[in-house]
Design a protein around this motif. Structure first.
Motif, mmCIF file in Angstrom:
data_model
loop_
_atom_site.group_PDB
_atom_site.id
_atom_site.type_symbol
_atom_site.label_atom_id
_atom_site.label_comp_id
_atom_site.label_asym_id
_atom_site.label_seq_id
_atom_site.Cartn_x
_atom_site.Cartn_y
_atom_site.Cartn_z
ATOM 1 N N LEU A 213 0.828 -1.205 0.000
ATOM 2 C CA LEU A 213 0.000 0.000 0.000
ATOM 3 C C LEU A 213 0.865 1.259 0.000
ATOM 4 O O LEU A 213 0.554 2.228 -0.693
ATOM 5 C CB LEU A 213 -0.948 0.006 1.200
ATOM 6 N N ALA A 214 1.970 1.246 0.737
ATOM 7 C CA ALA A 214 2.870 2.407 0.756
ATOM 8 C C ALA A 214 3.471 2.643 -0.628
ATOM 9 O O ALA A 214 3.575 3.785 -1.088
ATOM 10 C CB ALA A 214 3.961 2.206 1.800
ATOM 11 N N ARG A 215 3.862 1.563 -1.299
ATOM 12 C CA ARG A 215 4.421 1.693 -2.649
ATOM 13 C C ARG A 215 3.365 2.271 -3.597
ATOM 14 O O ARG A 215 3.661 3.124 -4.440
ATOM 15 C CB ARG A 215 4.926 0.338 -3.138
ATOM 16 N N GLN A 216 2.119 1.823 -3.444
ATOM 17 C CA GLN A 216 1.036 2.362 -4.277
ATOM 18 C C GLN A 216 0.835 3.850 -4.010
ATOM 19 O O GLN A 216 0.542 4.619 -4.935
ATOM 20 C CB GLN A 216 -0.254 1.596 -4.015
ATOM 21 N N ALA A 217 1.009 4.265 -2.757
ATOM 22 C CA ALA A 217 0.849 5.687 -2.421
ATOM 23 C C ALA A 217 1.888 6.531 -3.154
ATOM 24 O O ALA A 217 1.583 7.622 -3.637
ATOM 25 C CB ALA A 217 0.967 5.881 -0.907
ATOM 26 N N ARG B 285 -7.944 10.213 3.205
ATOM 27 C CA ARG B 285 -8.532 8.907 3.524
ATOM 28 C C ARG B 285 -7.530 7.799 3.259
ATOM 29 O O ARG B 285 -7.358 6.892 4.074
ATOM 30 C CB ARG B 285 -9.805 8.664 2.703
ATOM 31 N N ARG B 286 -6.838 7.876 2.150
ATOM 32 C CA ARG B 286 -5.827 6.863 1.829
ATOM 33 C C ARG B 286 -4.678 6.875 2.838
ATOM 34 O O ARG B 286 -4.186 5.827 3.229
ATOM 35 C CB ARG B 286 -5.280 7.095 0.420
ATOM 36 N N ALA B 287 -4.269 8.061 3.239
ATOM 37 C CA ALA B 287 -3.190 8.164 4.234
ATOM 38 C C ALA B 287 -3.653 7.591 5.578
ATOM 39 O O ALA B 287 -2.885 6.912 6.272
ATOM 40 C CB ALA B 287 -2.748 9.617 4.388
ATOM 41 N N ARG B 288 -4.897 7.841 5.932
ATOM 42 C CA ARG B 288 -5.430 7.288 7.180
ATOM 43 C C ARG B 288 -5.496 5.765 7.119
ATOM 44 O O ARG B 288 -5.233 5.092 8.110
ATOM 45 C CB ARG B 288 -6.816 7.869 7.471
ATOM 46 N N GLU B 289 -5.824 5.215 5.963
ATOM 47 C CA GLU B 289 -5.845 3.761 5.803
ATOM 48 C C GLU B 289 -4.454 3.182 6.055
ATOM 49 O O GLU B 289 -4.295 2.160 6.720
ATOM 50 C CB GLU B 289 -6.334 3.385 4.403
ATOM 51 N N LEU B 290 -3.449 3.858 5.554
ATOM 52 C CA LEU B 290 -2.072 3.433 5.773
ATOM 53 C C LEU B 290 -1.728 3.483 7.270
ATOM 54 O O LEU B 290 -1.130 2.549 7.815
ATOM 55 C CB LEU B 290 -1.134 4.329 4.958
ATOM 56 N N GLN C 57 -3.817 3.249 9.771
ATOM 57 C CA GLN C 57 -4.552 2.167 10.440
ATOM 58 C C GLN C 57 -3.830 0.832 10.271
ATOM 59 O O GLN C 57 -3.767 0.021 11.199
ATOM 60 C CB GLN C 57 -5.979 2.089 9.909
ATOM 61 N N MET C 58 -3.269 0.619 9.090
ATOM 62 C CA MET C 58 -2.526 -0.614 8.846
ATOM 63 C C MET C 58 -1.250 -0.652 9.690
ATOM 64 O O MET C 58 -0.860 -1.714 10.193
ATOM 65 C CB MET C 58 -2.205 -0.762 7.366
ATOM 66 N N VAL C 59 -0.592 0.492 9.855
ATOM 67 C CA VAL C 59 0.598 0.560 10.702
ATOM 68 C C VAL C 59 0.220 0.212 12.140
ATOM 69 O O VAL C 59 0.906 -0.580 12.811
ATOM 70 C CB VAL C 59 1.271 1.954 10.636
ATOM 71 N N ASN C 60 -0.876 0.774 12.634
ATOM 72 C CA ASN C 60 -1.313 0.486 13.999
ATOM 73 C C ASN C 60 -1.636 -0.996 14.178
ATOM 74 O O ASN C 60 -1.288 -1.589 15.204
ATOM 75 C CB ASN C 60 -2.515 1.352 14.374
ATOM 76 N N ALA C 61 -2.283 -1.597 13.198
ATOM 77 C CA ALA C 61 -2.597 -3.024 13.264
ATOM 78 C C ALA C 61 -1.309 -3.849 13.276
ATOM 79 O O ALA C 61 -1.208 -4.846 14.006
ATOM 80 C CB ALA C 61 -3.492 -3.429 12.098
ATOM 81 N N TYR C 62 -0.329 -3.441 12.487
ATOM 82 C CA TYR C 62 0.962 -4.138 12.460
ATOM 83 C C TYR C 62 1.648 -4.056 13.826
ATOM 84 O O TYR C 62 2.145 -5.059 14.344
ATOM 85 C CB TYR C 62 1.850 -3.548 11.358
ATOM 86 N N VAL C 63 1.669 -2.864 14.415
ATOM 87 C CA VAL C 63 2.274 -2.706 15.743
ATOM 88 C C VAL C 63 1.570 -3.621 16.746
ATOM 89 O O VAL C 63 2.221 -4.298 17.554
ATOM 90 C CB VAL C 63 2.235 -1.234 16.212
#
Length: 136
Positions: free
Chosen positions: A21-25, A40-45, A47-53
């Motif tokens: 997703l970061a590469r797509q950004a 919205r796209r940045a927030r999705e990223l 949220q994914m970082v928080n889930a990873y942590v």
């Protein structure tokens, strides 16, 4: 497969998805979209970082890491007991996974993904995810 290893593999999947997703950004930097959509796209990223942590914390807790060390790594101001309480349900749920509940489906795919995207400065490992299965 132990609950810890299952959590680490799940974290690896999350990292892969986050990387994609970061590469797509980066690829959509010049795209003409509304400010709201870009945010919205940045927030999705995020949220994914928080889930990873959360998955990394979970895997470390399942491995027996000390909550004081986990809390300090999250933020020097975090109280270890508060952090432990935040993750207690997830740790209990994942601890209940029996070896029969886990499968190693997708491990080879994660290793192949890593091999395709690996750069010179990345760890020189042939099977970084599959190697987890040989640890325990």
């Amino acid at each position: 497969m132990t609950p810890e290893i299952l959590a680490r593999i799940t974290a690896a999947r999350a990292a892969r998805d986050l990387s994609d997703l970061a590469r797509q950004a980066v690829g959509t930097t010049a795209e003409t979209i509304s400010p709201a959509e870009r945010i919205r796209r940045a927030r999705e990223l995020r949220q994914m970082v928080n889930a990873y942590v959360d998955l990394v914390v979970l895997s470390e807790a399942l491995a027996g890491a000390d909550w004081q060390e986990i809390a300090a790594a999250l933020s020097p101001q975090r109280d270890p007991e508060t952090v432990r309480a935040e993750y207690a349900d997830a740790v209990a749920e994942w601890s209940g996974f029996a070896e029969a509940d886990a499968d190693d489906e997708g491990v080879e795919g994660l290793d192949a993904w890593y091999a395709r995207h690996r750069e010179d400065h990345d760890p020189d490992l042939e099977k970084p995810v599959a190697d987890l299965l040989n640890r325990h």
